[in-house]
Design an enzyme around this catalytic site. Structure first.
Site, PDB file in Angstrom:
ATOM      1  N   ASP A  67       6.546 -12.153  -1.892  1.00 56.20           N
ATOM      2  CA  ASP A  67       6.161 -12.373  -0.497  1.00 56.20           C
ATOM      3  C   ASP A  67       5.119 -13.468  -0.338  1.00 56.20           C
ATOM      4  O   ASP A  67       4.544 -13.956  -1.316  1.00 56.20           O
ATOM      5  CB  ASP A  67       5.661 -11.052   0.120  1.00 56.20           C
ATOM      6  CG  ASP A  67       4.720 -10.278  -0.809  1.00 56.20           C
ATOM      7  OD1 ASP A  67       4.101 -10.903  -1.698  1.00 56.20           O
ATOM      8  OD2 ASP A  67       4.601  -9.060  -0.649  1.00 56.20           O
ATOM      9  N   ASN A 136       0.482   3.090   1.584  1.00 54.32           N
ATOM     10  CA  ASN A 136       1.458   3.637   2.535  1.00 54.32           C
ATOM     11  C   ASN A 136       2.894   3.594   1.993  1.00 54.32           C
ATOM     12  O   ASN A 136       3.844   3.827   2.714  1.00 54.32           O
ATOM     13  CB  ASN A 136       1.390   2.875   3.875  1.00 54.32           C
ATOM     14  CG  ASN A 136       1.775   1.407   3.743  1.00 54.32           C
ATOM     15  OD1 ASN A 136       2.105   0.936   2.660  1.00 54.32           O
ATOM     16  ND2 ASN A 136       1.728   0.680   4.847  1.00 54.32           N
ATOM     17  N   HIS A 138       4.412   0.891   0.733  1.00 58.12           N
ATOM     18  CA  HIS A 138       5.168  -0.366   0.862  1.00 58.12           C
ATOM     19  C   HIS A 138       5.427  -0.985  -0.515  1.00 58.12           C
ATOM     20  O   HIS A 138       4.664  -0.796  -1.451  1.00 58.12           O
ATOM     21  CB  HIS A 138       4.508  -1.346   1.844  1.00 58.12           C
ATOM     22  CG  HIS A 138       3.289  -2.049   1.381  1.00 58.12           C
ATOM     23  ND1 HIS A 138       2.352  -2.569   2.244  1.00 58.12           N
ATOM     24  CD2 HIS A 138       2.827  -2.335   0.136  1.00 58.12           C
ATOM     25  CE1 HIS A 138       1.391  -3.146   1.559  1.00 58.12           C
ATOM     26  NE2 HIS A 138       1.642  -3.024   0.285  1.00 58.12           N
ATOM     27  N   GLU A 143       6.983  -2.583   5.022  1.00 56.82           N
ATOM     28  CA  GLU A 143       6.164  -1.488   5.521  1.00 56.82           C
ATOM     29  C   GLU A 143       7.035  -0.270   5.865  1.00 56.82           C
ATOM     30  O   GLU A 143       8.261  -0.398   5.990  1.00 56.82           O
ATOM     31  CB  GLU A 143       5.393  -1.951   6.759  1.00 56.82           C
ATOM     32  CG  GLU A 143       4.490  -3.168   6.529  1.00 56.82           C
ATOM     33  CD  GLU A 143       3.233  -2.876   5.702  1.00 56.82           C
ATOM     34  OE1 GLU A 143       3.196  -1.866   4.961  1.00 56.82           O
ATOM     35  OE2 GLU A 143       2.281  -3.673   5.772  1.00 56.82           O
TER      36      GLU A 143
END
Ligand code: PGA
Length: 245
Positions: A67, A136, A138, A143
């Site tokens: 990313d 979380n 990801h 996400e």
């Protein structure tokens, strides 16, 4: 998923570096997927040490990063291009033209997403993808709620991700709110995946990964559907697993 336990961050980094080194020795033309963030820093310094000491060559290795922040050029010290050059590429004999990171500073970002997906496919796919995990769940910047069918795409970063990444910036306002990321389907096409998990702040994520359901609300859970995932986790990250198992 196979889990390898490491005593601490340094041991996790050394084990992961050894794992990657063995894969490169077995295939000097490896297509290697790379990650950024705090977790892989120790791996990259181990790879550099090994390169300097033992001369392992990266000349024919092709890399694909997961990313990049939207809006940051490669010269920006907070961009992932800058991070990769600084943490790894400038210190080994890799050909920069074979290092691929999505561009976050192009006019047509949708085209960049399509092109990145094609680039990976044209190269024959990723042989080994290195992954971290967000608290979380990801993976890459996918996400919670991201479709398991997603290809490379633009994402809005979750508040918890912005908060976690603020430590790398001068002020929280400077953290870009969007990123380009390989999609979950892109990641799942990798032949092998090496997931690194370190520290107490990741123990709930690891617990949920091991014990929870496969569900888009926790992106990393998709890895349970992949045939070849190895997790290297340290004791702090594994704390809840031991308590509950
Ligand atoms: P970290 O990030 O390595 O900086 O903890 C991992 C991730 O968010 O994927």
């Amino acid at each position: 998923m196979k889990i390898i336990e490491a005593k601490d961050y340094n041991k996790m980094s050394a084990l992961a570096a050894d794992y990657i080194i063995e894969k490169i020795k077995a295939n000097p033309n490896l297509n290697l997927g790379l990650a950024t963030g705090g977790t892989p820093v120790g791996i990259y310094s181990n790879l550099i040490n090994d390169h300097q000491k033992n001369g392992l060559s990266y000349r024919n290795i092709t890399t694909f990063n997961l990313d990049e922040y939207v809006g940051l050029s490669g010269e920006n010290p907070n961009s992932y291009r800058y991070y990769m050059d600084d943490q790894l590429f400038n210190h080994i004999d890799i050909q920069k033209s074979k290092t691929n990171i999505p561009r976050g500073d192009v006019a047509d970002i949708q085209k960049e997403c399509l092109d990145y997906e094609k680039l990976i496919a044209n190269q024959g796919g990723i042989d080994l993808q290195i992954l971290g995990i967000g608290s979380n769940g990801h993976i890459g910047f996918n996400e919670p709620g991201t479709s398991f069918d997603s290809n490379t795409h633009v994402v809005q970063l979750a508040p918890s991700t912005l908060e976690a990444n603020a430590r790398f910036f001068n002020s929280p306002e400077e953290v870009p709110t969007e990123a380009v990321t390989m999609g979950i389907a892109t990641i799942m096409k990798s032949k092998q995946i090496l997931l690194l998990i370190s520290g107490e702040s990741k123990k709930e994520a690891l617990f949920r990964l091991i014990n929870g359901e496969v569900n888009e609300s926790f992106p990393a859970s998709v890895l349970k559907n992949h045939p070849c995932v190895t997790i290297i986790a340290d004791e702090a990250a594994l704390a809840d697993i031991k308590v509950h198992s």
